[in-house]
Design a protein around this motif. Structure first.
Motif, PDB file in Angstrom:
ATOM      1  N   ASP A 111       0.728  -1.141  -0.134  1.00  0.00           N
ATOM      2  CA  ASP A 111      -0.065  -0.027   0.010  1.00  0.00           C
ATOM      3  C   ASP A 111       0.768   1.146   0.072  1.00  0.00           C
ATOM      4  OD1 ASP A 111      -2.225  -1.679   0.136  1.00  0.00           O
ATOM      5  OD2 ASP A 111      -2.571  -1.480   2.275  1.00  0.00           O
ATOM      6  N   ALA A 112       1.742   1.027   0.806  1.00  0.00           N
ATOM      7  CA  ALA A 112       2.786   2.339   0.889  1.00  0.00           C
ATOM      8  C   ALA A 112       3.387   2.514  -0.343  1.00  0.00           C
ATOM      9  CB  ALA A 112       3.898   2.356   1.928  1.00  0.00           C
ATOM     10  N   THR A 113       3.708   1.664  -0.975  1.00  0.00           N
ATOM     11  CA  THR A 113       4.723   1.804  -2.346  1.00  0.00           C
ATOM     12  C   THR A 113       3.780   2.219  -3.691  1.00  0.00           C
ATOM     13  OG1 THR A 113       6.245   0.171  -1.582  1.00  0.00           O
ATOM     14  CG2 THR A 113       6.428   0.769  -3.924  1.00  0.00           C
ATOM     15  N   ASN A 114       2.600   1.618  -3.494  1.00  0.00           N
ATOM     16  CA  ASN A 114       1.670   2.187  -4.487  1.00  0.00           C
ATOM     17  C   ASN A 114       1.359   3.539  -4.283  1.00  0.00           C
ATOM     18  OD1 ASN A 114       0.769  -0.149  -6.160  1.00  0.00           O
ATOM     19  ND2 ASN A 114      -0.639  -0.711  -4.348  1.00  0.00           N
ATOM     20  N   LYS A 115       1.196   3.976  -3.267  1.00  0.00           N
ATOM     21  CA  LYS A 115       1.121   5.232  -3.059  1.00  0.00           C
ATOM     22  C   LYS A 115       2.272   6.203  -3.666  1.00  0.00           C
ATOM     23  CE  LYS A 115      -0.320   8.781   0.636  1.00  0.00           C
ATOM     24  NZ  LYS A 115      -0.733   8.943   1.896  1.00  0.00           N
ATOM     25  N   GLU A 116       3.451   5.750  -3.109  1.00  0.00           N
ATOM     26  CA  GLU A 116       4.484   6.503  -3.449  1.00  0.00           C
ATOM     27  C   GLU A 116       4.880   6.454  -4.987  1.00  0.00           C
ATOM     28  OE1 GLU A 116       9.379   5.569  -3.174  1.00  0.00           O
ATOM     29  OE2 GLU A 116       8.302   4.685  -1.920  1.00  0.00           O
ATOM     30  N   LEU A 117       4.583   5.219  -5.721  1.00  0.00           N
ATOM     31  CA  LEU A 117       4.727   5.281  -7.164  1.00  0.00           C
ATOM     32  C   LEU A 117       3.750   5.540  -8.161  1.00  0.00           C
ATOM     33  CD1 LEU A 117       7.035   2.007  -7.228  1.00  0.00           C
ATOM     34  CD2 LEU A 117       7.629   4.252  -6.988  1.00  0.00           C
ATOM     35  N   LYS A 118       2.375   5.871  -7.370  1.00  0.00           N
ATOM     36  CA  LYS A 118       1.159   6.133  -7.920  1.00  0.00           C
ATOM     37  C   LYS A 118       0.523   4.958  -9.049  1.00  0.00           C
ATOM     38  CE  LYS A 118       1.791  11.389  -7.814  1.00  0.00           C
ATOM     39  NZ  LYS A 118       2.979  11.133  -6.842  1.00  0.00           N
ATOM     40  N   LYS A 119       1.113   3.784  -8.374  1.00  0.00           N
ATOM     41  CA  LYS A 119       0.658   2.507  -8.822  1.00  0.00           C
ATOM     42  C   LYS A 119      -0.645   1.902  -8.417  1.00  0.00           C
ATOM     43  CE  LYS A 119       3.225  -0.174 -10.906  1.00  0.00           C
ATOM     44  NZ  LYS A 119       4.672  -1.199 -11.249  1.00  0.00           N
ATOM     45  N   ASN A 120      -1.146   1.087  -8.650  1.00  0.00           N
ATOM     46  CA  ASN A 120      -2.345   0.258  -8.321  1.00  0.00           C
ATOM     47  C   ASN A 120      -2.230  -1.077  -8.437  1.00  0.00           C
ATOM     48  OD1 ASN A 120      -4.858   0.219  -7.204  1.00  0.00           O
ATOM     49  ND2 ASN A 120      -6.142   0.086  -9.192  1.00  0.00           N
ATOM     50  N   ARG A 137      10.582  -3.327  -4.529  1.00  0.00           N
ATOM     51  CA  ARG A 137      11.108  -3.644  -6.083  1.00  0.00           C
ATOM     52  C   ARG A 137      10.067  -4.494  -6.579  1.00  0.00           C
ATOM     53  NH1 ARG A 137      16.125  -4.442  -3.089  1.00  0.00           N
ATOM     54  NH2 ARG A 137      15.608  -6.639  -2.862  1.00  0.00           N
ATOM     55  N   ALA A 138       9.422  -5.562  -6.055  1.00  0.00           N
ATOM     56  CA  ALA A 138       8.338  -6.301  -6.679  1.00  0.00           C
ATOM     57  C   ALA A 138       7.135  -5.365  -7.122  1.00  0.00           C
ATOM     58  CB  ALA A 138       7.917  -7.203  -5.733  1.00  0.00           C
ATOM     59  N   ILE A 139       6.754  -4.539  -6.314  1.00  0.00           N
ATOM     60  CA  ILE A 139       5.833  -3.637  -6.901  1.00  0.00           C
ATOM     61  C   ILE A 139       6.237  -2.787  -8.184  1.00  0.00           C
ATOM     62  CG2 ILE A 139       4.204  -1.524  -6.089  1.00  0.00           C
ATOM     63  CD1 ILE A 139       3.588  -4.427  -4.768  1.00  0.00           C
TER      64      ILE A 139
END
Length: 244
Positions: free
Chosen positions: A187-196, A226-228
């Motif tokens: 969730d945190a990395t999605n928010k950082e990278l603006k991914k879903n 890295r996986a995200i």
């Protein structure tokens, strides 16, 4: 940190000792969350409105460590052009966290013991004591008692520090926390990278659970990030393995 019984016991110990002024020893492997527990102790304590000051004893050269901890007077050594308070003074009415204290030189350990006994510090080059009111939390990725018994850590300092010890279990010993933490980092990395990226495939979760995680939570966080980055809609086993 997760829903496991090990984490619930950890929280119970933190809650129990936080209300006291006991010196606390946090023992756990690198990356297991010692800094997080130290902050939780501070935030749960009556000193929570005071400063939380952290020092990595392994990152400061021996020649500078005492100045960093105890401060120095103007002219105490070359380039000491101003008086400087040490971390003990900066942490006044709060918590001082000494991370990886096993890396502290024996000479500095002797001075730390004196500070804890007398509740005063002498700045390097100073002659007047400075009173301190600080709660001390220390951490080590090694067993301090074993180090003391082997002569690699002062026994008298160990006995003074060891008012309450919290053992932080490695991630491989609480694997039920891995899916929870993985989702947290997703969730945190999605928010950082603006991914879903929506989640993890079942084989990906199985791969995460099989791995031994020598770097503990810190390593898991890096792997998930890295996986995200590599994933499109779901984190697959290949994404997880290529990140480890």
């Amino acid at each position: 940190m997760g829903p496991s019984e090990a984490v619930r016991q950890l929280i119970s110990n933190v809650t129990l000792v936080a209300q006291s002024d006991f010196t606390v020893v946090l023992q756990g492997e690198t990356g297991s969350g010692k800094d997080l527990i130290a902050r939780a102790l501070h935030q749960s304590s009556p000193r929570s409105q005071g400063p939380f000051t952290a020092v990595d004893c392994g990152a400061i050269p021996e020649t500078l460590l005492e100045s960093e901890l105890f401060g120095h007077e103007k002219g105490a050594f070359t380039n000491a052009i101003l008086q400087k308070p040490g971390k003990f003074e900066i942490a006044e009415k709060g918590t001082l966290f000494l991370d990886e204290i096993s890396n502290m030189p024996l000479s500095s350990q002797a001075k730390l013991l004196r500070v804890l006994q007398e509740k005063t510090v002498y700045r390097v080059g100073g002659t007047r004591p400075v009173n301190i009111d600080v709660r001390l939390v220390v951490a080590s990725n090694q067993d301090l008692q074993m180090l003391a018994n082997a002569g690699n850590f002062r026994r008298d300092l160990f006995f003074r520090l060891n008012e309450f010890t919290i053992l932080i279990p490695p991630l491989r010993g609480r694997k039920e926390d891995i899916p929870y933490l993985a989702k947290l980092f997703l969730d945190a990395t999605n928010k950082e990278l603006k991914k879903n990226v929506r989640g993890f495939t079942e084989p990906a979760i199985e791969a995460l659970l099989r791995y031994s995680w020598p770097g503990n939570v810190r390593q898991l966080r890096s792997v998930i990030r890295r996986a995200i980055l590599l994933a499109d809609e779901m984190v697959t086993k290949n994404c997880s393995k290529s990140s480890q």
